[in-house]
Scaffold this motif. Sequence first.
Motif, PDB file in Angstrom:
ATOM      1  N   ARG A 204       0.808  -1.218   0.000  1.00 57.00           N
ATOM      2  CA  ARG A 204       0.000   0.000   0.000  1.00 57.00           C
ATOM      3  C   ARG A 204       0.843   1.271   0.000  1.00 57.00           C
ATOM      4  O   ARG A 204       0.293   2.377  -0.099  1.00 57.00           O
ATOM      5  CB  ARG A 204      -0.949  -0.009   1.194  1.00 57.00           C
ATOM      6  CG  ARG A 204      -1.938  -1.176   1.194  1.00 57.00           C
ATOM      7  CD  ARG A 204      -2.911  -1.093   0.048  1.00 57.00           C
ATOM      8  NE  ARG A 204      -3.860  -2.210   0.059  1.00 57.00           N
ATOM      9  CZ  ARG A 204      -4.854  -2.358  -0.793  1.00 57.00           C
ATOM     10  NH1 ARG A 204      -5.030  -1.450  -1.756  1.00 57.00           N
ATOM     11  NH2 ARG A 204      -5.661  -3.384  -0.730  1.00 57.00           N
ATOM     12  N   ARG A 205       2.158   1.134   0.099  1.00 55.56           N
ATOM     13  CA  ARG A 205       3.008   2.309  -0.106  1.00 55.56           C
ATOM     14  C   ARG A 205       2.921   2.797  -1.551  1.00 55.56           C
ATOM     15  O   ARG A 205       3.293   3.942  -1.844  1.00 55.56           O
ATOM     16  CB  ARG A 205       4.469   1.977   0.216  1.00 55.56           C
ATOM     17  CG  ARG A 205       4.727   1.649   1.678  1.00 55.56           C
ATOM     18  CD  ARG A 205       6.206   1.443   1.936  1.00 55.56           C
ATOM     19  NE  ARG A 205       6.455   1.026   3.311  1.00 55.56           N
ATOM     20  CZ  ARG A 205       7.656   0.881   3.856  1.00 55.56           C
ATOM     21  NH1 ARG A 205       8.742   1.139   3.124  1.00 55.56           N
ATOM     22  NH2 ARG A 205       7.794   0.496   5.104  1.00 55.56           N
ATOM     23  N   TRP A 206       2.442   1.924  -2.430  1.00 56.43           N
ATOM     24  CA  TRP A 206       2.360   2.264  -3.855  1.00 56.43           C
ATOM     25  C   TRP A 206       0.921   2.298  -4.344  1.00 56.43           C
ATOM     26  O   TRP A 206       0.635   2.064  -5.490  1.00 56.43           O
ATOM     27  CB  TRP A 206       3.219   1.281  -4.650  1.00 56.43           C
ATOM     28  CG  TRP A 206       4.670   1.428  -4.314  1.00 56.43           C
ATOM     29  CD1 TRP A 206       5.540   2.358  -4.823  1.00 56.43           C
ATOM     30  CD2 TRP A 206       5.422   0.662  -3.366  1.00 56.43           C
ATOM     31  NE1 TRP A 206       6.779   2.215  -4.260  1.00 56.43           N
ATOM     32  CE2 TRP A 206       6.751   1.182  -3.351  1.00 56.43           C
ATOM     33  CE3 TRP A 206       5.129  -0.407  -2.524  1.00 56.43           C
ATOM     34  CZ2 TRP A 206       7.749   0.658  -2.538  1.00 56.43           C
ATOM     35  CZ3 TRP A 206       6.125  -0.919  -1.707  1.00 56.43           C
ATOM     36  CH2 TRP A 206       7.408  -0.394  -1.718  1.00 56.43           C
ATOM     37  N   ASP A 207       0.001   2.652  -3.435  1.00 56.63           N
ATOM     38  CA  ASP A 207      -1.377   2.958  -3.820  1.00 56.63           C
ATOM     39  C   ASP A 207      -1.429   4.356  -4.431  1.00 56.63           C
ATOM     40  O   ASP A 207      -0.705   5.262  -4.003  1.00 56.63           O
ATOM     41  CB  ASP A 207      -2.282   2.933  -2.587  1.00 56.63           C
ATOM     42  CG  ASP A 207      -2.800   1.544  -2.249  1.00 56.63           C
ATOM     43  OD1 ASP A 207      -2.477   0.588  -2.969  1.00 56.63           O
ATOM     44  OD2 ASP A 207      -3.532   1.433  -1.239  1.00 56.63           O
ATOM     45  N   SER A 208      -2.340   4.541  -5.374  1.00 62.44           N
ATOM     46  CA  SER A 208      -2.472   5.851  -6.005  1.00 62.44           C
ATOM     47  C   SER A 208      -2.859   6.931  -5.007  1.00 62.44           C
ATOM     48  O   SER A 208      -2.313   8.043  -5.037  1.00 62.44           O
ATOM     49  CB  SER A 208      -3.512   5.784  -7.127  1.00 62.44           C
ATOM     50  OG  SER A 208      -4.785   5.390  -6.614  1.00 62.44           O
ATOM     51  N   ASP A 209      -3.801   6.628  -4.110  1.00 65.73           N
ATOM     52  CA  ASP A 209      -4.251   7.648  -3.161  1.00 65.73           C
ATOM     53  C   ASP A 209      -3.120   8.083  -2.230  1.00 65.73           C
ATOM     54  O   ASP A 209      -2.961   9.269  -1.932  1.00 65.73           O
ATOM     55  CB  ASP A 209      -5.473   7.164  -2.367  1.00 65.73           C
ATOM     56  CG  ASP A 209      -5.325   5.746  -1.844  1.00 65.73           C
ATOM     57  OD1 ASP A 209      -4.222   5.389  -1.384  1.00 65.73           O
ATOM     58  OD2 ASP A 209      -6.305   4.983  -1.902  1.00 65.73           O
ATOM     59  N   PHE A 210      -2.310   7.126  -1.772  1.00 65.87           N
ATOM     60  CA  PHE A 210      -1.196   7.458  -0.883  1.00 65.87           C
ATOM     61  C   PHE A 210      -0.111   8.233  -1.626  1.00 65.87           C
ATOM     62  O   PHE A 210       0.474   9.179  -1.082  1.00 65.87           O
ATOM     63  CB  PHE A 210      -0.621   6.183  -0.276  1.00 65.87           C
ATOM     64  CG  PHE A 210       0.498   6.438   0.703  1.00 65.87           C
ATOM     65  CD1 PHE A 210       0.271   7.160   1.854  1.00 65.87           C
ATOM     66  CD2 PHE A 210       1.773   5.953   0.464  1.00 65.87           C
ATOM     67  CE1 PHE A 210       1.302   7.404   2.764  1.00 65.87           C
ATOM     68  CE2 PHE A 210       2.801   6.179   1.362  1.00 65.87           C
ATOM     69  CZ  PHE A 210       2.570   6.917   2.516  1.00 65.87           C
ATOM     70  N   LEU A 211       0.156   7.858  -2.871  1.00 65.25           N
ATOM     71  CA  LEU A 211       1.127   8.615  -3.661  1.00 65.25           C
ATOM     72  C   LEU A 211       0.655  10.046  -3.886  1.00 65.25           C
ATOM     73  O   LEU A 211       1.459  10.991  -3.889  1.00 65.25           O
ATOM     74  CB  LEU A 211       1.368   7.912  -4.999  1.00 65.25           C
ATOM     75  CG  LEU A 211       2.021   6.528  -4.916  1.00 65.25           C
ATOM     76  CD1 LEU A 211       2.073   5.877  -6.297  1.00 65.25           C
ATOM     77  CD2 LEU A 211       3.413   6.606  -4.310  1.00 65.25           C
ATOM     78  N   GLY A 212      -0.660  10.214  -4.057  1.00 68.36           N
ATOM     79  CA  GLY A 212      -1.208  11.561  -4.188  1.00 68.36           C
ATOM     80  C   GLY A 212      -1.031  12.372  -2.923  1.00 68.36           C
ATOM     81  O   GLY A 212      -0.706  13.573  -2.964  1.00 68.36           O
ATOM     82  N   LEU A 213      -1.235  11.727  -1.781  1.00 70.14           N
ATOM     83  CA  LEU A 213      -1.027  12.402  -0.497  1.00 70.14           C
ATOM     84  C   LEU A 213       0.436  12.787  -0.321  1.00 70.14           C
ATOM     85  O   LEU A 213       0.753  13.920   0.091  1.00 70.14           O
ATOM     86  CB  LEU A 213      -1.479  11.486   0.638  1.00 70.14           C
ATOM     87  CG  LEU A 213      -1.211  11.973   2.058  1.00 70.14           C
ATOM     88  CD1 LEU A 213      -1.869  13.320   2.324  1.00 70.14           C
ATOM     89  CD2 LEU A 213      -1.675  10.934   3.076  1.00 70.14           C
ATOM     90  N   GLN A 214       1.352  11.866  -0.625  1.00 73.71           N
ATOM     91  CA  GLN A 214       2.774  12.193  -0.521  1.00 73.71           C
ATOM     92  C   GLN A 214       3.129  13.386  -1.405  1.00 73.71           C
ATOM     93  O   GLN A 214       3.899  14.266  -0.997  1.00 73.71           O
ATOM     94  CB  GLN A 214       3.609  10.985  -0.927  1.00 73.71           C
ATOM     95  CG  GLN A 214       3.664   9.876   0.102  1.00 73.71           C
ATOM     96  CD  GLN A 214       4.564   8.743  -0.333  1.00 73.71           C
ATOM     97  OE1 GLN A 214       4.414   8.203  -1.433  1.00 73.71           O
ATOM     98  NE2 GLN A 214       5.505   8.380   0.513  1.00 73.71           N
ATOM     99  N   ALA A 215       2.558  13.434  -2.605  1.00 73.31           N
ATOM    100  CA  ALA A 215       2.876  14.510  -3.543  1.00 73.31           C
ATOM    101  C   ALA A 215       2.408  15.863  -3.018  1.00 73.31           C
ATOM    102  O   ALA A 215       3.135  16.861  -3.095  1.00 73.31           O
ATOM    103  CB  ALA A 215       2.259  14.224  -4.910  1.00 73.31           C
ATOM    104  N   VAL A 216       1.188  15.913  -2.482  1.00 75.92           N
ATOM    105  CA  VAL A 216       0.687  17.211  -2.016  1.00 75.92           C
ATOM    106  C   VAL A 216       1.430  17.645  -0.749  1.00 75.92           C
ATOM    107  O   VAL A 216       1.690  18.849  -0.557  1.00 75.92           O
ATOM    108  CB  VAL A 216      -0.839  17.174  -1.794  1.00 75.92           C
ATOM    109  CG1 VAL A 216      -1.231  16.448  -0.511  1.00 75.92           C
ATOM    110  CG2 VAL A 216      -1.422  18.580  -1.807  1.00 75.92           C
ATOM    111  N   LEU A 217       1.836  16.713   0.100  1.00 77.55           N
ATOM    112  CA  LEU A 217       2.625  17.091   1.272  1.00 77.55           C
ATOM    113  C   LEU A 217       3.989  17.624   0.856  1.00 77.55           C
ATOM    114  O   LEU A 217       4.479  18.626   1.410  1.00 77.55           O
ATOM    115  CB  LEU A 217       2.794  15.893   2.207  1.00 77.55           C
ATOM    116  CG  LEU A 217       1.530  15.360   2.888  1.00 77.55           C
ATOM    117  CD1 LEU A 217       1.878  14.220   3.834  1.00 77.55           C
ATOM    118  CD2 LEU A 217       0.786  16.454   3.619  1.00 77.55           C
ATOM    119  N   ALA A 218       4.606  16.965  -0.133  1.00 80.94           N
ATOM    120  CA  ALA A 218       5.918  17.411  -0.605  1.00 80.94           C
ATOM    121  C   ALA A 218       5.854  18.780  -1.260  1.00 80.94           C
ATOM    122  O   ALA A 218       6.843  19.534  -1.232  1.00 80.94           O
ATOM    123  CB  ALA A 218       6.494  16.381  -1.583  1.00 80.94           C
ATOM    124  N   SER A 219       4.714  19.116  -1.841  1.00 80.82           N
ATOM    125  CA  SER A 219       4.578  20.406  -2.527  1.00 80.82           C
ATOM    126  C   SER A 219       4.545  21.582  -1.566  1.00 80.82           C
ATOM    127  O   SER A 219       4.791  22.732  -1.966  1.00 80.82           O
ATOM    128  CB  SER A 219       3.301  20.421  -3.366  1.00 80.82           C
ATOM    129  OG  SER A 219       2.140  20.571  -2.538  1.00 80.82           O
TER     130      SER A 219
END
Length: 352
Positions: free
Chosen positions: A124-139
């Motif tokens: 689940r580290r490579w779920d789309s929803d989690f990747l989206g969350l990581q991206a917005v936090l990194a931004s």
Amino acid sequence: MSASLRVALIGYGFVGQTFHGPLLSSIPGLRLDLVASRDAARVQADLPGVRVTADYAAAVRDPAVDLVVIASPNQTHVPLASAALAAGKHVVVDKPFTVTLAEARQLAQEAEAAGRLLSVFQNRRWDSDFLGLQAVLASGALGDVTSLESRIERFRPQVRDRWREADLPGSGLWFDLGPHLLDQALCLFGLPQRLQASLVRQRPGARTDDWFQVQLDYGSRQVTLRAGMLAAGGVPRFLAQGTAASWLKLAADRQEDALKAGVRPGGPDWGQDPDPGWLIAADGERQALPTPPGDHRRYYLALVEALAGHAANPVPPAQACVLMALLETAQRSSAEGRALVPELTAAERAAY
């Protein structure tokens, strides 16, 4: 290491058939050679040409095998993984790693002594929803994150006759979905200062917990993990709030549904998620942010690189031990009705 690692998959129930079988068959550098299952016809219908045995103990020691993937019931993880390590195999264990923290630490020691890679399948580290969350936090668009709600809730009002819903060590919703939600939170924010948990039986006839809410306390940042079986209509997958904005993700990753429908991983649309995340400004204005595609294959691709000596173990034993410590701490917190601090070694505290 040979050019193509030969793999034995131990267990061909829901997890073995839905996730590991298709994923292993799609990874360059891996060859699914043997499946341990008592339903040979089922395996051969999906994986023609793969060897099948009903002898799980023999499968983990098979001399032709380099890597053993354990997808059998939770209580069997430790004896099978231990036997595989003793036979000189590299080992992947499906979550939860073990049933107790003591077992997790012992298995980690056995892997170190054997000089073999031991890893846990945290796809689940490579779920789309989690990747989206990581991206917005990194931004940085949210500012300082003050809270995160992470939920997996379904509507399954009938208690089913299966080991995951029986009164057994390692059964229940917390040990089923808790490892996913905990691991994601740890990847984002590291260890909490303390946690407080409520593990509850809600459905008539429930024999183990089928609802939980766990609060991870990071001081000014609070993370809520929740799952249940009586959520008709569904709930948002994620809600992150910060000092500058919020981010909302409604629908969950679709890879599991695709795999259950027989879609093979790796096609041109694999992991695509048409449901955007919503960035919500202070004035209420909403901006749709495209969701990155998910890809559970990335776990096994990283594993191949680690076995070749080109990368680190994607989910090392120390991280698995941390997660087991938090699973146990939550059980005690729920039983005692108070917040507790996880008891970890120095090495475990440095794992995430």
